[in-house]
Design a protein around this motif. Sequence first.
Motif, mmCIF file in Angstrom:
data_model
loop_
_atom_site.group_PDB
_atom_site.id
_atom_site.type_symbol
_atom_site.label_atom_id
_atom_site.label_comp_id
_atom_site.label_asym_id
_atom_site.label_seq_id
_atom_site.Cartn_x
_atom_site.Cartn_y
_atom_site.Cartn_z
ATOM 1 N N ARG A 260 0.830 -1.204 0.000
ATOM 2 C CA ARG A 260 0.000 0.000 0.000
ATOM 3 C C ARG A 260 0.867 1.258 0.000
ATOM 4 O O ARG A 260 0.624 2.197 -0.752
ATOM 5 N N GLN A 261 1.898 1.250 0.842
ATOM 6 C CA GLN A 261 2.779 2.411 0.909
ATOM 7 C C GLN A 261 3.520 2.626 -0.406
ATOM 8 O O GLN A 261 3.674 3.762 -0.863
ATOM 9 N N ALA A 262 3.958 1.523 -1.012
ATOM 10 C CA ALA A 262 4.656 1.636 -2.298
ATOM 11 C C ALA A 262 3.723 2.167 -3.376
ATOM 12 O O ALA A 262 4.106 2.993 -4.208
ATOM 13 N N ALA A 263 2.467 1.709 -3.353
ATOM 14 C CA ALA A 263 1.494 2.180 -4.339
ATOM 15 C C ALA A 263 1.210 3.664 -4.152
ATOM 16 O O ALA A 263 1.108 4.424 -5.124
ATOM 17 N N GLU A 264 1.064 4.106 -2.904
ATOM 18 C CA GLU A 264 0.824 5.516 -2.634
ATOM 19 C C GLU A 264 2.007 6.374 -3.083
ATOM 20 O O GLU A 264 1.831 7.454 -3.653
ATOM 21 N N ALA A 265 3.229 5.870 -2.817
ATOM 22 C CA ALA A 265 4.420 6.608 -3.228
ATOM 23 C C ALA A 265 4.496 6.712 -4.746
ATOM 24 O O ALA A 265 4.837 7.771 -5.299
ATOM 25 N N ALA A 266 4.144 5.614 -5.443
ATOM 26 C CA ALA A 266 4.165 5.626 -6.913
ATOM 27 C C ALA A 266 3.119 6.584 -7.465
ATOM 28 O O ALA A 266 3.376 7.340 -8.408
ATOM 29 N N ALA A 267 1.914 6.568 -6.861
ATOM 30 C CA ALA A 267 0.855 7.458 -7.318
ATOM 31 C C ALA A 267 1.237 8.922 -7.086
ATOM 32 O O ALA A 267 0.978 9.786 -7.929
ATOM 33 N N GLU A 268 1.848 9.223 -5.941
ATOM 34 C CA GLU A 268 2.260 10.583 -5.645
ATOM 35 C C GLU A 268 3.344 11.042 -6.616
ATOM 36 O O GLU A 268 3.334 12.188 -7.102
ATOM 37 N N ALA A 269 4.300 10.144 -6.907
ATOM 38 C CA ALA A 269 5.353 10.486 -7.861
ATOM 39 C C ALA A 269 4.774 10.730 -9.248
ATOM 40 O O ALA A 269 5.205 11.640 -9.964
ATOM 41 N N ALA A 270 3.781 9.927 -9.637
ATOM 42 C CA ALA A 270 3.131 10.110 -10.935
ATOM 43 C C ALA A 270 2.392 11.445 -10.987
ATOM 44 O O ALA A 270 2.404 12.146 -12.002
ATOM 45 N N ARG A 271 1.736 11.806 -9.857
ATOM 46 C CA ARG A 271 1.025 13.081 -9.805
ATOM 47 C C ARG A 271 1.992 14.248 -9.956
ATOM 48 O O ARG A 271 1.741 15.196 -10.708
ATOM 49 N N ARG A 272 3.137 14.180 -9.261
ATOM 50 C CA ARG A 272 4.129 15.252 -9.366
ATOM 51 C C ARG A 272 4.698 15.334 -10.772
ATOM 52 O O ARG A 272 4.912 16.422 -11.307
ATOM 53 N N ALA A 273 4.936 14.166 -11.381
ATOM 54 C CA ALA A 273 5.472 14.149 -12.748
ATOM 55 C C ALA A 273 4.486 14.778 -13.717
ATOM 56 O O ALA A 273 4.867 15.523 -14.628
ATOM 57 N N ALA A 274 3.184 14.493 -13.519
ATOM 58 C CA ALA A 274 2.163 15.075 -14.394
ATOM 59 C C ALA A 274 2.110 16.591 -14.224
ATOM 60 O O ALA A 274 1.965 17.331 -15.201
ATOM 61 N N GLU A 275 2.232 17.061 -12.990
ATOM 62 C CA GLU A 275 2.223 18.502 -12.738
ATOM 63 C C GLU A 275 3.437 19.177 -13.384
ATOM 64 O O GLU A 275 3.327 20.251 -13.974
ATOM 65 N N GLU A 276 4.608 18.519 -13.278
ATOM 66 C CA GLU A 276 5.821 19.075 -13.881
ATOM 67 C C GLU A 276 5.701 19.117 -15.396
ATOM 68 O O GLU A 276 6.119 20.083 -16.039
ATOM 69 N N ALA A 277 5.120 18.058 -15.957
ATOM 70 C CA ALA A 277 4.955 18.017 -17.417
ATOM 71 C C ALA A 277 3.996 19.114 -17.877
ATOM 72 O O ALA A 277 4.218 19.778 -18.895
ATOM 73 N N VAL B 283 16.190 -3.380 -13.521
ATOM 74 C CA VAL B 283 16.525 -4.217 -12.368
ATOM 75 C C VAL B 283 16.146 -3.545 -11.057
ATOM 76 O O VAL B 283 16.482 -2.384 -10.810
ATOM 77 N N ASN B 284 15.431 -4.307 -10.236
ATOM 78 C CA ASN B 284 15.179 -3.966 -8.838
ATOM 79 C C ASN B 284 14.707 -5.237 -8.147
ATOM 80 O O ASN B 284 14.523 -6.270 -8.794
ATOM 81 N N GLY B 285 14.502 -5.183 -6.835
ATOM 82 C CA GLY B 285 14.179 -6.377 -6.081
ATOM 83 C C GLY B 285 12.785 -6.905 -6.325
ATOM 84 O O GLY B 285 11.871 -6.157 -6.694
ATOM 85 N N CYS B 286 12.611 -8.200 -6.117
ATOM 86 C CA CYS B 286 11.286 -8.807 -6.227
ATOM 87 C C CYS B 286 10.351 -8.160 -5.211
ATOM 88 O O CYS B 286 10.741 -7.895 -4.065
ATOM 89 N N GLY B 287 9.115 -7.909 -5.638
ATOM 90 C CA GLY B 287 8.126 -7.298 -4.772
ATOM 91 C C GLY B 287 7.970 -5.806 -4.965
ATOM 92 O O GLY B 287 6.987 -5.217 -4.491
ATOM 93 N N VAL B 288 8.935 -5.171 -5.665
ATOM 94 C CA VAL B 288 8.829 -3.732 -5.924
ATOM 95 C C VAL B 288 7.603 -3.464 -6.803
ATOM 96 O O VAL B 288 7.327 -4.196 -7.756
ATOM 97 N N THR B 289 6.872 -2.418 -6.483
ATOM 98 C CA THR B 289 5.633 -2.101 -7.203
ATOM 99 C C THR B 289 5.913 -1.648 -8.634
ATOM 100 O O THR B 289 6.794 -0.823 -8.877
ATOM 101 N N ILE B 290 5.142 -2.205 -9.567
ATOM 102 C CA ILE B 290 5.189 -1.800 -10.980
ATOM 103 C C ILE B 290 3.947 -0.964 -11.260
ATOM 104 O O ILE B 290 2.835 -1.348 -10.880
ATOM 105 N N VAL B 291 4.124 0.176 -11.913
ATOM 106 C CA VAL B 291 2.987 1.035 -12.228
ATOM 107 C C VAL B 291 2.803 1.135 -13.735
ATOM 108 O O VAL B 291 3.732 0.886 -14.513
ATOM 109 N N ALA B 292 1.593 1.499 -14.133
ATOM 110 C CA ALA B 292 1.289 1.679 -15.554
ATOM 111 C C ALA B 292 2.052 2.881 -16.094
ATOM 112 O O ALA B 292 2.047 3.952 -15.488
ATOM 113 N N ALA B 293 2.708 2.707 -17.230
ATOM 114 C CA ALA B 293 3.490 3.789 -17.824
ATOM 115 C C ALA B 293 2.608 4.914 -18.347
ATOM 116 O O ALA B 293 3.043 6.052 -18.445
#
Length: 422
Positions: free
Chosen positions: A266-283, A329-339
């Motif tokens: 859950r925490q990884a998903a929230e972090a990914a979503a927040e990073a995606a939101r910031r990236a969208a704002e920057e774009a 490359v990253n460790g097993c279990g790391v969250t993958i998000v939609a590009a």
Amino acid sequence: MRQQGNATVRRWFAGIGAAAIAGALLVGGQFSAEPAHALELPTWDDVQAAKSDSAAAAAKVTEIEGLIAAGEQELERLRNAHAAAFDAFQQAEADFMAAAAKSDALDAQAEQSRAAADAASEQAASLVSQMYRSGGVDRNLQIFLETDGDTADMLLERLAAMSKATERNTTISEEAEQAMNTAASLGEQAELARQERETLRAQKEELEQQAATAVNTQTEQIAAQEEQQTVLAAQLAALKDTEATTVAGYQERLRIEEEIRQEQIRQAAEAAAEAARRAAEEAAAGGGGGGGGGGGGGGSASGWVVPIPYTYISTYFQQWWGHTGVDLVNGCGVTIVAANSGTVALAGWVNVGGNMVYLNHGGGYSTRYAHLSQIWVSPGQWVAAGQPIGAVGTTGMSYGCHLHYEVLLNGVFIDPYGNGFV
């Protein structure tokens, strides 16, 4: 991961599935022709009863180990039940890719030939125009007849030069005509190649849909079999566990461990979503995005989201023949998000790719994610850019935890790294 040229590997996997169907399954010391999911499985009460008696526990361990082995064979059979449909699709995809490359090459040759023909035609027209403006050979002959000997000698030399020029003009005209004929021929070949390309594209898309349907229909059965294997593994671990005296105590520890794992997801998903939101704002603000090893929900040069925070790229696009993506490359279990936002076209086990997700984004773009340890989306589901779709793993034909990531444009694989998608 190899998406093309892996027919031998696919046949090898398919052979395992066939063996699982034809061979008898060893269960608790007995052979059974029934698949693992049809067998009578022990309950947790059975495990608790056996746990209180060492002899019974040993027998139950042997029984469950046999069930797990049989279940693995059944799981392999289920995972490869769609192999024929997927092999047909991958062959059609390979044929389309070859036709696309041929079409592109002929288009380029035809364009070069048209440019050469146009240049030759312009040169020939320019020379004809020059001769017309100078009055041509007839005017010079008239001057020759009206002049003295010295002037005649000069004009003879000029006539000789003009004769050579006429020959050269003829040659240039012939070359121009030949260039135009070549351009026309290449144009016809290019058009036929485009027609073949579109025919093969339609075949590929039809077979891809059939393969996706085959994979997606197996996904539920595979999930049920995997769940059965998980339960059996837990029962076996409970029998062997010396810390917990009861099954309930063991299950409580598993519950706590699962809660911790889900919280991490859950925490990884929230972090990914927040990073995606910031990236969208920057774009949107024209700030672009970072990419590279930062990855994982951050922005890329293309404006898309990088699917995972990778430490490095172990294999680049076409680093070896048939490698149609990049390995992040990253460790097993790391969250993958939609590009990018899009619809899930496929979610399930795909031959050497292991657990895979296919997304269609519109505008001719699609992405593929391979070797996942877990899949969190379903076929037909719409996902937003940066939304978690699964976890990094090493399923299928894979060595070490990583994400094999592919980007396609109009059905043709393109370099994710070279085109700024990571």
